[in-house]
Scaffold this active site. Structure first.
Site, mmCIF file in Angstrom:
data_model
loop_
_atom_site.group_PDB
_atom_site.id
_atom_site.type_symbol
_atom_site.label_atom_id
_atom_site.label_comp_id
_atom_site.label_asym_id
_atom_site.label_seq_id
_atom_site.Cartn_x
_atom_site.Cartn_y
_atom_site.Cartn_z
ATOM 1 N N LYS A 1 0.813 -1.227 0.000
ATOM 2 C CA LYS A 1 0.000 0.000 0.000
ATOM 3 C C LYS A 1 0.844 1.273 0.000
ATOM 4 C CE LYS A 1 -4.497 -1.474 1.662
ATOM 5 N NZ LYS A 1 -4.310 -2.908 2.021
ATOM 6 N N GLU B 1 -10.374 7.160 4.301
ATOM 7 C CA GLU B 1 -11.027 6.298 5.264
ATOM 8 C C GLU B 1 -10.158 5.055 5.415
ATOM 9 O OE1 GLU B 1 -11.974 6.490 2.091
ATOM 10 O OE2 GLU B 1 -11.366 4.441 1.606
ATOM 11 N N SER C 1 1.626 -9.744 -1.156
ATOM 12 C CA SER C 1 1.316 -8.322 -0.990
ATOM 13 C C SER C 1 1.707 -7.758 0.376
ATOM 14 C CB SER C 1 -0.166 -8.080 -1.262
ATOM 15 O OG SER C 1 -0.969 -8.948 -0.486
HETATM 16 C C1 LIG Z 1 -5.129 -3.944 1.598
HETATM 17 C C2 LIG Z 1 -4.422 -5.192 1.287
HETATM 18 C C3 LIG Z 1 -4.786 -6.019 0.194
HETATM 19 C C4 LIG Z 1 -5.987 -5.736 -0.661
HETATM 20 O O1 LIG Z 1 -5.914 -4.592 -1.442
HETATM 21 P P1 LIG Z 1 -5.750 -4.621 -3.023
HETATM 22 O O2 LIG Z 1 -6.056 -3.237 -3.418
HETATM 23 O O3 LIG Z 1 -6.692 -5.636 -3.572
HETATM 24 O O4 LIG Z 1 -4.337 -4.992 -3.292
HETATM 25 C C5 LIG Z 1 -4.034 -7.144 -0.082
HETATM 26 N N1 LIG Z 1 -2.973 -7.479 0.670
HETATM 27 C C6 LIG Z 1 -2.575 -6.724 1.733
HETATM 28 C C7 LIG Z 1 -1.388 -7.155 2.519
HETATM 29 C C8 LIG Z 1 -3.282 -5.559 2.070
HETATM 30 O O5 LIG Z 1 -2.894 -4.834 3.125
#
Ligand SMILES: *Cc1c(COP(=O)(O)O)cnc(C)c1O
Length: 406
Positions: free
Chosen positions: A102, A124, A389
């Site tokens: 993010k 938010e 992610s």
């Molecule tokens: C917020 C989050 C997501 C989901 O958000 P996307 O916009 O779909 O990428 C996925 N993995 C993690 C670790 C997150 O914090």
């Protein structure tokens, strides 16, 4: 139209269109006031993102502050446990500063805000992940930061609330309705309508009105661009498949952007939660239909009144009744396949990656790992690159409490 009809050299120039459309999806369905605000951001972004000063500043920040490039790791023991020769790899966004992807778009959005002369960023947050990333970026650039959060979520997510406050953000408690994410979105938008001259709204995924789906994709595409180069260097080839989890879809779009024009199968993984019944999952592309919410047209899960349906997933970051418009488009033209992983499969994958590789993944990312394991079992050779992610520190207590040690 099919994917093969698109001239991919020009894909990123043509999608979205000037009005923010990916085929019929996207757009900016907002009040006339906000339309002007969106136009201002679009114009500023399209000039600033081409300036060499902006580009080199963002590059420097990624290297010196975020810790990019993040590496790719070969999952030797997990691949070995599947036993058919298929090799799994992960792109390590868990090693990005603050522990997830993010920050890639938050640093970009707040740098843009600074160039536009804004004093404040507004957003938010549900589970608090976006709030923490944005508060981090705001602290770095010295901008004020207001994060709207439902009162129920504030109680549930105490560590992230503390992080935001330590970073200097103002956490605004929202006490309307169910006091969770939806009410927080409404409250943040309302605040933005009053403050858009001095503030910018920072969306947490490839969602919302144009230009956000495009901007967030562009900022996240660093994942796919790095990953493609690193994978080639590591193995001498491209992966046979690329896999990422899809909530709003920003980590997935970032990864996919590097591979759209390659002979690589691409999979987005949605949360199937506890099963196929509406309300028990958040697999919006698989089970949803076309509709407008939060300022954009996409595929969404609706209740009997045509309103956004309640959704569920073990991963609060994937718990959203729609997905970014570009995902809806890539689904319709057949370039990306969207599949699912259940809560159970995901928790198993969470433990497998922890035990066999020494990497505790975010429960969101574990959906991608779970699907990749299923996919590997169906292949007889080749390689799969997974976008990891984020890291799982935030999920550990909950997983142990709810599922026990496996
Ligand atoms: C917020 C989050 C997501 C989901 O958000 P996307 O916009 O779909 O990428 C996925 N993995 C993690 C670790 C997150 O914090």
């Amino acid at each position: 139209m099919k994917f093969s009809d698109i001239e991919f050299d020009t894909y990123f120039k043509n999608y979205p269109t000037q009005d923010g459309f990916f085929g019929k999806y996207g757009g900016a369905y907002v009040s006339p006031e906000l339309k002007n605000a969106m136009k201002e951001i679009t114009e500023a972004y399209s000039t600033i993102c081409k300036s060499s000063k902006f580009i080199s500043e963002l590059r420097r920040i990624r290297k010196e502050f975020q810790g990019r490039p993040t590496p790719i790791s070969h999952l030797e023991r997990l691949s070995g446990s599947i036993g058919n020769g298929v090799q799994l790899y992960v792109k390590r966004e868990d090693l990005n500063h603050t522990g997830a992807h993010k920050l890639n778009h938050c640093m970009g959005e707040v740098l843009l805000a600074k160039y536009m002369g804004k004093k404040k960023v507004i957003a938010e947050t549900g589970a608090g992940q976006h709030g923490v990333a944005l508060a981090t970026a705001a602290a770095y650039f010295g901008l004020e930061c207001d994060i709207y959060m439902g009162a129920v979520d504030i109680k549930k997510q105490a560590p992230n609330v503390a992080r935001m406050k330590i970073l200097g953000a103002r956490v605004v408690e929202v006490t309307e309705g169910l006091q969770t994410l939806k009410e927080a979105v409404d409250a943040a938008f309302k605040a933005y309508c009053n403050e858009y001259k001095d503030a910018i709204y920072c969306i947490g995924s490839v969602l919302g009105p144009h230009p956000f789906p495009m901007m967030v994709r562009d900022f996240q595409s660093v994942i796919g661009i790095e990953a493609r180069e690193q994978f080639l260097e590591m193995t001498g080839e491209l992966p046979d498949a690329v896999v990422a989890c899809v909530g709003g879809g920003s980590n997935a779009m970032g990864m996919f952007a590097g591979f759209l024009n390659d002979p690589v199968a691409i999979y987005g993984v949605e949360p199937l939660g506890r099963g196929e019944t509406l309300g028990e999952h958040a697999a919006s592309i698989r089970y949803g239909e076309e509709g407008i919410m939060h300022g954009f047209n996409s595929i969404m899960l609706k209740d009997e009144n045509g309103e956004p349906a309640p959704v569920y997933s073990v991963a609060s970051g994937l718990d959203y009744p729609s997905s970014g418009p570009e995902h809806a488009f890539l689904h319709d033209i057949g370039r990306v396949k969207y599949d699912v992983a259940t809560d159970e499969e995901t928790v198993d994958a969470f433990y497998s990656l922890s035990r066999l590789e020494g990497i505790i993944p975010a429960i969101e990312s574990s959906h991608a790992v779970a699907f990749a394991i299923k996919l590997a079992k169906q292949m007889d050779k080749g390689s799969i690159l997974i976008n990891l992610s984020g890291r799982g520190d935030k999920d550990m207590d909950y997983i142990i409490e709810r599922y026990g040690i496996r």
